[in-house]
Design an enzyme around this catalytic site. Structure first.
Site, PDB file in Angstrom:
ATOM      1  N   GLY A  49       0.858  -1.277   0.118  1.00  0.00           N
ATOM      2  CA  GLY A  49      -0.189  -0.065   0.064  1.00  0.00           C
ATOM      3  C   GLY A  49       0.805   1.315  -0.093  1.00  0.00           C
ATOM      4  N   CYS A  50       0.942   1.931   1.033  1.00  0.00           N
ATOM      5  CA  CYS A  50       1.658   3.103   1.460  1.00  0.00           C
ATOM      6  C   CYS A  50       3.334   3.011   1.109  1.00  0.00           C
ATOM      7  CB  CYS A  50       1.323   3.745   2.706  1.00  0.00           C
ATOM      8  SG  CYS A  50      -0.303   4.145   2.947  1.00  0.00           S
TER       9      CYS A  50
END
Length: 211
Positions: A151-152
């Site tokens: 994700g991030c």
């Protein structure tokens, strides 16, 4: 190619290598309590080991004069500033302003001289002014760590490359909910956008940095 391994399939197609520059910074992405506390909907049993790797990297970076940068996530009550991302992933309500799950863990707190950028979207760069701050400091390389790999961390590594920084993703210092997305995203980052390195290699980059 049917029947071939991913490594065989990619061989000779995505084979480029990036060399780190001489002015790195350590970018610690969203290493916060939500991923470390059992009972949290975002809890990951791999998060603690990655946190400890981050603590060692941060200590080494500070000792060498390498900038240490943290990101966290915070939303206005009800996600008023979270847009489509907040609607797509309602679990992000754990980061509503004031939630204890958004806090940095006791063993990995920003120290005097470190910088904290608060974000609302996956990338550490989106809407934060991070790229401009790094360019102003002459940073050419980012050691990227944190949660979650798929994700991030991935979003931040991709943007780092697009903003002209050499992204070095430190696999020991990253974690995900499951090994499959963790490994798949590290594989793809290595192939196309970044260099995926181990903690020991990251410590070497820090040791060779120019003040």
């Amino acid at each position: 190619m049917a029947g071939s391994s991913a490594a065989d399939n990619y061989a000779g197609v995505f084979a480029g290598r990036l060399q780190p520059g001489t002015h790195p910074a350590l970018l610690i992405v969203d290493v916060v309590t939500a991923y470390l506390m059992e009972g949290s909907p975002l809890y990951m049993d791999t998060a603690a080991a990655a946190r400890d790797s981050n603590a060692r990297l941060a200590a080494a970076a500070r000792a060498a004069g390498v900038p240490v940068i943290f990101t966290n996530v915070s939303y206005q009550p009800g996600g008023a500033d979270g847009g489509v991302f907040y609607r797509k992933a309602p679990v992000l309500k754990v980061f509503d302003e004031g939630s204890p799950l958004g806090a940095f863990p006791e063993t990995l707190q920003p120290q005097p001289g470190d910088r904290v950028f608060t974000k609302q979207y996956p990338s550490a760069f989106f809407g934060t002014g991070l790229a401009e701050a790094l360019h102003a400091e002459g940073i050419d390389t980012l050691l990227i760590t944190g949660y979650s790999t798929s994700g991030c961390v991935r979003a931040s590594a991709l943007d780092a490359m697009q903003y002209g920084f050499v992204p070095l993703v430190v696999r020991d210092a990253c974690a995900d909910r499951h090994e499959a997305p963790h490994e798949a995203n590290l594989f793809d980052l290595q192939a196309k956008y970044a260099e995926v390195i181990f903690e020991a290699e990251a410590l070497g980059v820090i040791a060779r940095a120019r003040a």
